[in-house]
Design an enzyme around this catalytic site. Structure first.
Site, PDB file in Angstrom:
ATOM      1  N   LYS A  70      -4.824 -13.952   2.573  1.00  0.00           N
ATOM      2  CA  LYS A  70      -5.510 -13.084   1.616  1.00  0.00           C
ATOM      3  C   LYS A  70      -5.482 -13.610   0.184  1.00  0.00           C
ATOM      4  O   LYS A  70      -6.438 -13.413  -0.551  1.00  0.00           O
ATOM      5  CB  LYS A  70      -4.891 -11.682   1.644  1.00  0.00           C
ATOM      6  CG  LYS A  70      -5.300 -10.865   2.844  1.00  0.00           C
ATOM      7  CD  LYS A  70      -4.634  -9.511   2.773  1.00  0.00           C
ATOM      8  CE  LYS A  70      -5.299  -8.535   3.712  1.00  0.00           C
ATOM      9  NZ  LYS A  70      -4.875  -7.160   3.445  1.00  0.00           N
ATOM     10  N   ASP A 107      -9.031  -2.992   0.456  1.00  0.00           N
ATOM     11  CA  ASP A 107      -7.824  -2.280   0.912  1.00  0.00           C
ATOM     12  C   ASP A 107      -7.581  -1.001   0.117  1.00  0.00           C
ATOM     13  O   ASP A 107      -7.228   0.039   0.680  1.00  0.00           O
ATOM     14  CB  ASP A 107      -6.588  -3.186   0.809  1.00  0.00           C
ATOM     15  CG  ASP A 107      -6.544  -4.224   1.922  1.00  0.00           C
ATOM     16  OD1 ASP A 107      -7.115  -3.959   3.002  1.00  0.00           O
ATOM     17  OD2 ASP A 107      -5.949  -5.295   1.707  1.00  0.00           O
TER      18      ASP A 107
END
Ligand code: ATR
Length: 276
Positions: A70, A107
């Protein structure tokens, strides 16, 4: 003979076989009758940039990115959204027609949408929040909470300096609490979020005292295996409003799916069932 291209998307990680994202996106593709495929992609760090640069040439319109890639993505993408920059990590890639790779982080959006769905009466401005953990997930959640106007965030992490670092980065609204005193902050807040891996199947339990929890406090665990973690079970028995972690996984997938396949998917019981 049709010359139509089949839009492809996938999730890049290592390991990746356990990921539930393929089930999620395939469920939506089927539900809406859309042309497309979603594939788990096992990619090692050394190959990451080459793979990401090649995918658009193979018909990929985008991808999700998960552990451990990520933050590496931030050095590969051509364009990065403000929220991904702030969080320092990306989980959603969009391959643009001009060949550019756009990286976003959904997220925080997924976290917030999950809470709003599970606790529709929650007013972020009306009370403070307690966050357990200071890793990657906590960063996205803290940014989302601050963005939503939560006046004060209590943050406890086993390794205190990591919590202090988040406070330096994200500002004065964060109050760092010692891990051994984490139970004390629960009395003050209207929302509690566990962002650690504690309580996950195969991991140790979250052992902070929960007797400070008040009736009506919203308690969210980002762990979703098991769905009802010991934290959520205790909170429920104490009269709290509990929100499990599966919804965050589902909601974070919505913006990507919409960009890749052209339809904003609805998150409902059937979506959850497809993942269980
Ligand atoms: P993620 O991206 O899922 O947030 P991470 O960045 O590895 O993953 O963060 C994991 C979090 O769980 C951290 O806050 C970690 O605490 P430390 O910073 O002290 O490592 C927390 N965590 C993991 N195992 C833990 C344990 N046994 N006790 C307390 N906290 C734990």
């Amino acid at each position: 003979m049709s010359t139509r291209k089949i839009p492809l998307a996938g999730v890049i990680g290592n390991p990746i076989a356990h990921s539930r994202s393929p089930r999620l996106h395939r469920h939506w593709l089927r539900k809406y009758g859309l042309l497309g495929e979603y594939i788990p992609l096992h990619v090692i760090e050394d190959d990451l940039e080459r793979v990401v640069r090649t995918l658009p040439k193979m018909g990929f319109v985008g991808a999700n990115v998960t552990i451990p890639h990520k933050s590496s993505l931030m050095n590969i993408a051509d364009q990065i959204s403000d929220r991904a920059t702030l969080i320092g990590a990306a989980n959603t890639l969009i391959f643009k027609d001009d060949g550019k790779i756009y990286a976003d982080n959904t997220d925080g959006y997924g976290f917030m949408a999950n809470i709003k769905q599970g606790a529709p009466d929650w007013n972020p401005r009306a009370g403070s929040a307690a966050v357990l953990g200071a890793g990657g997930a906590a960063r996205a959640i803290i940014v989302a909470l601050a963005d939503a106007g939560v006046p004060e965030i209590y943050l406890a992490n086993r390794t205190r300096p990591k919590a202090e670092a988040l406070r330096r980065e994200f500002g004065a609204r964060i109050n760092v609490v010692d891990w051994v005193q984490a139970g004390n902050m629960l009395e003050e807040v209207s929302l509690v979020v566990n962002t650690t891996s504690l309580g996950m199947t195969g991991q140790p339990e979250l052992r902070i005292p929960l007797d400070g929890l008040r009736r009506g406090t919203i308690v969210n665990d980002i762990v979703y295996t098991p769905l009802r973690t010991p934290l959520l079970q205790t909170a429920e028995a104490m009269g709290c409003i509990t929100v499990d972690g599966l919804g965050m996984l589902i909601h974070q997938g919505v913006p990507g799916f919409e960009r890749w396949f052209g339809m904003r998917p609805v998150v409902d019981d059937a979506t959850r069932a497809a993942l269980l």
